[in-house]
Design a protein around this motif. Structure first.
Motif: not given
Ligand code: GLY
Ligand code: MN
Length: 480
Positions: A359-378
């Motif tokens: 997963h992406n990592m940054g300020m959140d360990v799963h970064d920005m997952e609150d914004l929607g996993e598909n927007y972030v990772g896909y």
């Protein structure tokens, strides 16, 4: 916090991206920081953690702040209340809101009540009001009451021209994701520090992994390290001899010779950047032959994934190549039978690794997952797979320098899942259940590093890598 110019430049970049995504009246982008949340009664709160996107653009690491960026005029304002005498009695004197604004290059500041008025005015003037889907209920309720958007729609993300914008803003989500996904050097430095702290935590855990010790004691000692040098843990520590349960948060067992201990834990720096490592240890200090066979596959899969991680490839492809490698090796051990490419296509790896490679990592360990996993990772690059395992891949994007991802393959033997596949024929005849019958008490193995994509390829984060080969793990455990 970083220098004021960092926050100013981020807001400038946000303004530009939002402008490129829209025409006509762009409206306002509103940001809510988090508020204190009662743990068991008001006045005894959970340790405060700021909303990560608020922190990213507005830098203020304190409760009850908000901000507005006018997307048409470019005006911006930070909202918060100066302390009064009651606050001073309990909390001591605090810097003014205006001085906090200066630290982030925001000249305009105002009391929090003004924020409510500005949002109400934008709503009544029919201007688009862009907000991110909030992670917390309080902010969901607050946005609902401020904007009149139904509570259940506040976390729905859609383009602003859908349903008169009565939901979270897809344009804002996309703009924020595009910025936060590519880490700046100052962020990479902080993540390196969080990784060094994670290294110390994991070293303590490995040293504590001795027969007779209660898992909870190890957790307490390793969490003490990050609390004494950083903000705390970046997520609830996973430390368990039942590693086949992927997110096992119970720590009540005694370390028992012959079992495996999965330790998946990370530190959060004082500036709120995460690390996330996993190692798996033999509780008696030496792997059995059965354990080593599986361990070495996972370890080599971790190395393979790292070697493939570079710009020009996608993490989707890295995931596929990694599970393909694991299936080849599992086939060599007779866990599965048949054509490996067909197995990959049929999602057979999901039986052994029901999660994604990373997963992406940054300020959140799963970064920005609150914004929607598909927007972030896909993004718009590809569709999520319906298959178990592949479908849980949280980062599938084409890799670019500045991406930070985890590399965390694993192999697990989950009796209930094996039984279900057997019952329902999900394996399409590829799985050798007779072999699996001897692995119901095996547990699981996961090995995780944090990786920065660089222009040339990739770099593991942190100044030292935790021992990972089975030989190195046994050596180090024998000497501590
Ligand atoms: N380290 C926990 C996770 O990645 O889900
Ligand atoms: Mn992880």
């Amino acid at each position: 916090m970083f220098e004021a110019s960092v926050y100013l430049n981020r807001r400038k970049a946000l303004l530009e991206r939002m402008s490129s995504l829209m025409t006509g009246d762009k409206g306002v982008a509103v940001f809510l920081g988090n508020v204190d949340a009662a743990m068991n009664y008001r006045g005894n709160d959970y340790k405060f953690r700021q909303d990560s996107s608020f922190l990213y653009f507005w830098g203020v690491d304190e409760p009850s702040f908000a901000a507005v960026l006018d997307l048409d005029s470019g005006d911006e304002c930070l909202y918060g209340n100066d302390v009064d005498i009651d606050d001073i009695i309990w909390m001591g004197p605090q810097p003014s809101v205006a001085s906090k604004g200066e630290l982030i290059g925001c000249k305009a500041t105002a009391p929090l009540a003004e924020f409510d008025k500005v949002v109400a005015q934008a709503v009544s003037a029919g201007r688009p009001v862009h907000f991110l889907p909030p992670a917390r209920y309080y902010n969901t309720m607050k946005l609902s009451s401020l904007t009149g958007v139904a509570f259940e729609s506040v976390r729905k993300v859609a383009p602003m021209d859908v349903d008169s914008g009565r939901h979270a803003s897809e344009e804002l989500v996309k703009a924020v994701v595009s910025l936060r996904l590519i880490k700046e050097q100052c962020e990479i430095d902080e993540i390196d520090k969080a990784c060094d702290l994670g290294y110390l935590m994991h070293t303590e855990a490995r040293r504590g992994c001795k027969p007779g010790v209660l898992e909870q004691e190890i957790v307490g000692r390793m969490e003490g390290i990050t609390l004494s040098k950083g903000w705390g843990v970046s997520f609830t520590t996973i430390l368990s001899q039942n590693g086949e349960t992927l997110h096992n948060h119970s720590h009540h067992q005694i370390i028992t010779p012959g079992r495996l201990l999965v330790v998946d834990a990370g530190a959060e720096s004082n500036t709120h950047y995460a690390s996330d490592f996993t190692r798996t240890y033999p509780c008696s200090g030496k792997f059995t032959t059965k354990q080593r066979e599986i361990y070495d596959i996972v370890q080599q899969a971790n190395d393979l994934a790292f070697s493939l991680t570079k710009p020009g490839t996608s993490y989707w492809d890295v995931h596929c190549a990694t599970v393909r490698y694991m299936l080849e090796q599992l086939k060599a051990l007779d866990f599965v039978r048949g054509d490996v490419d067909e197995m990959v296509a049929a999602g057979i790896s999901g039986l052994f690794m029901p999660h994604g490679l990373g997963h992406n990592m940054g300020m959140d360990v799963h970064d920005m997952e609150d914004l929607g996993e598909n927007y972030v990772g896909y993004g718009d690059e590809r569709q999520r797979s319906p298959l178990l395992g592949m479908g849980n891949l949280r980062m599938a994007r084409n890799l670019k320098p500045g991406h930070i991802v985890t590399d965390e393959p694993g192999i697990y033997f989950i009796p209930a899942l094996i039984e279900q596949w057997k019952r329902e024929g999900t394996d399409k005849g590829f799985v050798n259940y007779a072999k699996l019958a001897d692995y119901y008490d095996f547990g699981g193995i996961r090995l995780e590093d944090d990786v920065l994509v660089t222009p040339e390829g990739a770099r593991r984060l942190g100044s030292r890598r935790l021992p990972i080969t089975s030989a190195d793990v046994e050596d180090v455990m024998a000497n501590e």
